[in-house]
Design a protein around this motif. Sequence first.
Motif, PDB file in Angstrom:
ATOM      1  N   UNK A 403       0.883  -1.146  -0.013  1.00 56.17           N
ATOM      2  CA  UNK A 403       0.029  -0.262  -0.328  1.00 56.17           C
ATOM      3  C   UNK A 403       0.633   0.870  -0.152  1.00 56.17           C
ATOM      4  N   UNK A 404       1.889   1.438   0.219  1.00 63.43           N
ATOM      5  CA  UNK A 404       2.703   2.106   0.796  1.00 63.43           C
ATOM      6  C   UNK A 404       3.549   2.870  -0.777  1.00 63.43           C
ATOM      7  N   UNK A 405       4.188   1.190  -1.527  1.00 61.65           N
ATOM      8  CA  UNK A 405       5.103   1.386  -2.117  1.00 61.65           C
ATOM      9  C   UNK A 405       4.003   1.776  -3.959  1.00 61.65           C
ATOM     10  N   UNK A 406       2.914   1.447  -3.387  1.00 64.01           N
ATOM     11  CA  UNK A 406       2.088   1.224  -5.081  1.00 64.01           C
ATOM     12  C   UNK A 406       1.840   2.769  -5.341  1.00 64.01           C
ATOM     13  N   UNK A 407       2.059   3.957  -5.924  1.00 63.83           N
ATOM     14  CA  UNK A 407       1.264   5.240  -6.813  1.00 63.83           C
ATOM     15  C   UNK A 407       0.504   5.012  -8.047  1.00 63.83           C
ATOM     16  N   UNK A 408      -0.408   6.319  -8.152  1.00 60.75           N
ATOM     17  CA  UNK A 408      -0.849   6.528  -9.391  1.00 60.75           C
ATOM     18  C   UNK A 408      -1.258   7.333  -9.740  1.00 60.75           C
ATOM     19  N   UNK A 409      -1.373   8.175 -10.868  1.00 61.40           N
ATOM     20  CA  UNK A 409      -1.047   9.346 -11.416  1.00 61.40           C
ATOM     21  C   UNK A 409      -2.224   9.589 -12.243  1.00 61.40           C
ATOM     22  N   UNK A 410      -2.854  11.057 -12.160  1.00 58.63           N
ATOM     23  CA  UNK A 410      -3.442  11.195 -13.841  1.00 58.63           C
ATOM     24  C   UNK A 410      -3.309  12.308 -14.440  1.00 58.63           C
ATOM     25  N   UNK A 507     -14.898  13.289  -1.234  1.00 58.88           N
ATOM     26  CA  UNK A 507     -16.027  12.302  -1.232  1.00 58.88           C
ATOM     27  C   UNK A 507     -17.276  12.958  -2.379  1.00 58.88           C
ATOM     28  N   UNK A 508     -17.394  12.928  -3.994  1.00 55.33           N
ATOM     29  CA  UNK A 508     -18.108  13.018  -5.215  1.00 55.33           C
ATOM     30  C   UNK A 508     -19.998  11.730  -4.851  1.00 55.33           C
ATOM     31  N   UNK A 509     -19.248  10.438  -3.937  1.00 54.05           N
ATOM     32  CA  UNK A 509     -20.282   9.728  -4.021  1.00 54.05           C
ATOM     33  C   UNK A 509     -19.313   7.982  -3.260  1.00 54.05           C
ATOM     34  N   UNK A 510     -20.199   7.392  -3.468  1.00 58.29           N
ATOM     35  CA  UNK A 510     -19.538   6.318  -2.607  1.00 58.29           C
ATOM     36  C   UNK A 510     -20.718   5.383  -2.533  1.00 58.29           C
ATOM     37  N   UNK A 511     -19.750   3.369  -2.275  1.00 59.87           N
ATOM     38  CA  UNK A 511     -20.728   2.917  -2.130  1.00 59.87           C
ATOM     39  C   UNK A 511     -20.074   2.058  -1.399  1.00 59.87           C
ATOM     40  N   UNK A 512     -21.301   1.108  -0.352  1.00 52.14           N
ATOM     41  CA  UNK A 512     -20.232   0.042   0.659  1.00 52.14           C
ATOM     42  C   UNK A 512     -20.114  -1.701   0.052  1.00 52.14           C
ATOM     43  N   UNK A 513     -19.200  -2.445   0.369  1.00 56.73           N
ATOM     44  CA  UNK A 513     -19.157  -3.313  -0.740  1.00 56.73           C
ATOM     45  C   UNK A 513     -19.400  -4.709   0.731  1.00 56.73           C
ATOM     46  N   UNK A 514     -17.950  -4.734   1.449  1.00 61.17           N
ATOM     47  CA  UNK A 514     -18.653  -5.722   2.505  1.00 61.17           C
ATOM     48  C   UNK A 514     -18.658  -4.605   3.841  1.00 61.17           C
ATOM     49  N   UNK A 515     -18.018  -5.574   5.150  1.00 59.70           N
ATOM     50  CA  UNK A 515     -18.513  -6.203   5.657  1.00 59.70           C
ATOM     51  C   UNK A 515     -16.962  -7.021   6.223  1.00 59.70           C
ATOM     52  N   UNK A 516     -15.805  -6.283   7.240  1.00 58.55           N
ATOM     53  CA  UNK A 516     -15.173  -7.142   6.962  1.00 58.55           C
ATOM     54  C   UNK A 516     -14.315  -8.069   8.834  1.00 58.55           C
ATOM     55  N   UNK A 517     -13.208  -8.666   8.890  1.00 63.41           N
ATOM     56  CA  UNK A 517     -13.900  -8.692  10.093  1.00 63.41           C
ATOM     57  C   UNK A 517     -12.166  -7.865  10.044  1.00 63.41           C
ATOM     58  N   UNK A 518     -11.320  -8.801  11.681  1.00 65.35           N
ATOM     59  CA  UNK A 518      -9.795  -8.904  11.948  1.00 65.35           C
ATOM     60  C   UNK A 518      -9.067  -9.520  11.396  1.00 65.35           C
ATOM     61  N   UNK A 519      -9.581 -10.601  11.362  1.00 70.91           N
ATOM     62  CA  UNK A 519      -8.793 -11.840  10.599  1.00 70.91           C
ATOM     63  C   UNK A 519      -8.133 -10.981   9.200  1.00 70.91           C
ATOM     64  N   UNK A 520      -6.466 -11.423   9.787  1.00 76.07           N
ATOM     65  CA  UNK A 520      -5.487 -10.561   8.764  1.00 76.07           C
ATOM     66  C   UNK A 520      -6.184  -9.790   8.088  1.00 76.07           C
ATOM     67  N   UNK A 521      -6.789  -8.867   9.052  1.00 75.33           N
ATOM     68  CA  UNK A 521      -6.817  -7.536   8.722  1.00 75.33           C
ATOM     69  C   UNK A 521      -5.511  -7.269   8.264  1.00 75.33           C
ATOM     70  N   UNK A 522      -4.216  -6.692   8.755  1.00 75.29           N
ATOM     71  CA  UNK A 522      -2.936  -6.123   8.648  1.00 75.29           C
ATOM     72  C   UNK A 522      -2.262  -6.241   6.803  1.00 75.29           C
ATOM     73  N   UNK A 523      -2.483  -7.904   6.421  1.00 73.57           N
ATOM     74  CA  UNK A 523      -1.674  -8.587   5.658  1.00 73.57           C
ATOM     75  C   UNK A 523      -2.780  -8.170   4.800  1.00 73.57           C
ATOM     76  N   UNK A 524      -4.134  -7.656   4.373  1.00 68.35           N
ATOM     77  CA  UNK A 524      -5.480  -7.265   3.982  1.00 68.35           C
ATOM     78  C   UNK A 524      -5.136  -5.752   3.656  1.00 68.35           C
ATOM     79  N   UNK A 525      -4.823  -5.041   4.905  1.00 72.95           N
ATOM     80  CA  UNK A 525      -4.311  -3.477   4.383  1.00 72.95           C
ATOM     81  C   UNK A 525      -3.074  -3.774   3.877  1.00 72.95           C
ATOM     82  N   UNK A 526      -1.811  -3.815   4.227  1.00 74.11           N
ATOM     83  CA  UNK A 526      -0.761  -4.484   3.312  1.00 74.11           C
ATOM     84  C   UNK A 526      -0.315  -4.481   2.454  1.00 74.11           C
ATOM     85  N   UNK A 527      -1.952  -4.909   1.468  1.00 68.87           N
ATOM     86  CA  UNK A 527      -1.793  -5.476   0.242  1.00 68.87           C
ATOM     87  C   UNK A 527      -1.780  -4.078  -1.199  1.00 68.87           C
ATOM     88  N   UNK A 528      -1.577  -3.152  -0.690  1.00 71.92           N
ATOM     89  CA  UNK A 528      -2.782  -2.545  -1.715  1.00 71.92           C
ATOM     90  C   UNK A 528      -3.358  -2.538  -2.983  1.00 71.92           C
TER      91      UNK A 528
END
Length: 735
Positions: A403-410, A507-528
Amino acid sequence: MTHHTAWMTIVLLFMATIDGHSQVRRLGGRGPIGVAQPDIAATPEATLPLVDRELSRALRQAKQLVEAKRYVDAAEYLQMILDFPEDGFMSVDDTESSFRSLKAEADRIVAEMPEGGRNAYRLQFEPKAAAALADARKNGKRSDFVDVIRRYSQTQSGQDAIYELGSQLFDQGNFLAAAHSFERLRKSADAGGREPMLSLKCAMSWKLGGRETEAKNVLAELAKRDQELTVDLAGGEVELVTNRDAMTEWLAGVELQDSSKPLDPSNEWTSHAGGIRRNAVVATGADHPASEWTAIPTDVPRRSDSEISFDQTIQSMVTVSTKNQRPREFSIQTREPLIVGDLVLVRTPSDVTALDRHTGEFRWRGMPDLFIDRLHHSGAQGNQSVESQLQTRVVKHVWIDVTYGRMSTDGKYVYCVELPDHFPEPLQQNRQPNANSNLLLALRIDDEEGPCEWRVGGERNVGPFELPLAGHFFLGPPTPLGGELFCLADVDNETRLLVLEPSSGEVKWSQGLAATGDYAREARRNSGLVVAAADGVVVCPTGAGSFVAIDLTTRSLLWAYSVRPNQQNLQFQRRRIVPTPNMVQSWLDEQPVIVDGRVLLKSRHTNELHCVDLRSGRKLWTNSEKLRRYIVGVAGETIVVADDFDISAYSLEDGKLRWKEQTGLSHSTGRGLIVNDRVLIPRWSDLVHLSLQTGEVLERETFPNEAALGNLAAAGNTLIVQGLHHVYSRSLVDD
């Protein structure tokens, strides 16, 4: 009632079916979907948004009123649903075995009402729709046209908005999205007034989008519907019913004119895997010059002695971290370079640095990592030393936190994610570390200093220092698409799609996608995690084994798909262990890849590869192998996949193995790509070139001064290789 609390959720039951371990919630479909009581804490399974009871009752009431021919009252209930800012899944039957988009169902009811009902609906809401369409035409923004379609598609102004949006998409080269917009109009009750031009535009869109069969079908239906219809085709009047060969001949001649060709994106690499489809495939071209150079991005001019010494300390820690990684057998670096305009943008362990694309010379250094900057100027926090805290942060930035190492540009801003400036607990294997929020930043790339234009996120409850979107954890950088930024974020135990304004982060608009739990939360948040998009559809990974697709022309849910964890991961779940990549036989991430109307889906909790239809979510095939890491790219009908030591190719048509080649005794240390007919894979100190057709090793390009090559980027004829300490530019064509 806020839109954050308006939805209840249902758990995707990860149960085996006869033909595999997948379940798809396909809107309008009838496939069996299991429903279970949520046990979020014990599994990585995501729960998807289901409509709350109030809106469900409104829909049932509307159906009853339509049956009673009380159309005015029914229209009020249906419009309340269409006006609601978000969509959700609703049960199709009482057994809750099949689900459909709430908004799509409300829109269908309006469209299928008798003529008297449709007239009553239009009488009520046409004035509002006309005013909204007038504003959209005045502003000229695609998102405003989409909003008219989302709320008022069954009014005359809504139909006009669909037609105009389809024409915009066609002019911008988004032909398949245009085709689906025109198809929607063709199937409406009021399509006749736009014929024959509607069908001709639809046929041209299908043809230019590579779907010639659909194009011919549209023309055949047009001729069949009006036996005496004549149209002006390429300057001559043709009777469609008696000259179908002429139609086919005309269709074969439909090609892009120079004035309508979309901009060629091949000279830039603007986000993960090069672009929004997430398919890392490029082609060289004669019009793009390339130069070769080697640069050290931390070699910044006009630095103080203190800054030089601190940078040297960081680089020595990077070297030490590499020695520690080698025995672990499999390590992919996190930092991914970008190529935009005359710049190469790279992540260092402490900042964003811009280099000249043609010479490698330093251009600017962006906002530094807040915590590392504080360590440099203010010293250590807590009981740990500066060296210990700095080492933890550096290792996380180089080897763990994608997540830190990944970037984007317009092209105007570069977007990146930063951790807050407080020191988090070190990531400990098999433990659940604390994770709170992070920051999303936009840096101007046309300024010599790379200043921060805006930032959002960060901690809550910090008084006047609280930023917009405080409490959000951004799962990756945003994806620029259609003048908006599409970003995935966690907030309040929910994963959401946020669509932001590029100039402010609002924020212009948003959409809920999923409720996710604590399991492997750190690994998921590090995946970019980033979205993938094509043909008017955006596919959102949740990072917990499920995927949600959204139709961007209506902002409604299309389908959801889930992948069942394998037995090894299920055992880890029961024991509450968060496995490292070398502990499991599974993918590194859950990034979707879109190619030719199909989506390749994978989960960190299994080794399966799923191929589904982009528009419907229908499963086309599933393939399982013992050990795979990431998809390199898809060229033609060939899917190239990187394992620990092997590179394999599979058929896009059926998922069957085509070839497998071992690249050597060392594994990949970065993400590769496909250039023309070659597959390029970075390893510790060499870049392996393989044949796309056979997998044969064609060349091993060495980098003697590099301890470990990292991720690749390519644009035009230029290949950028980011190593631990150096950035390399190489030509992809022979002189």
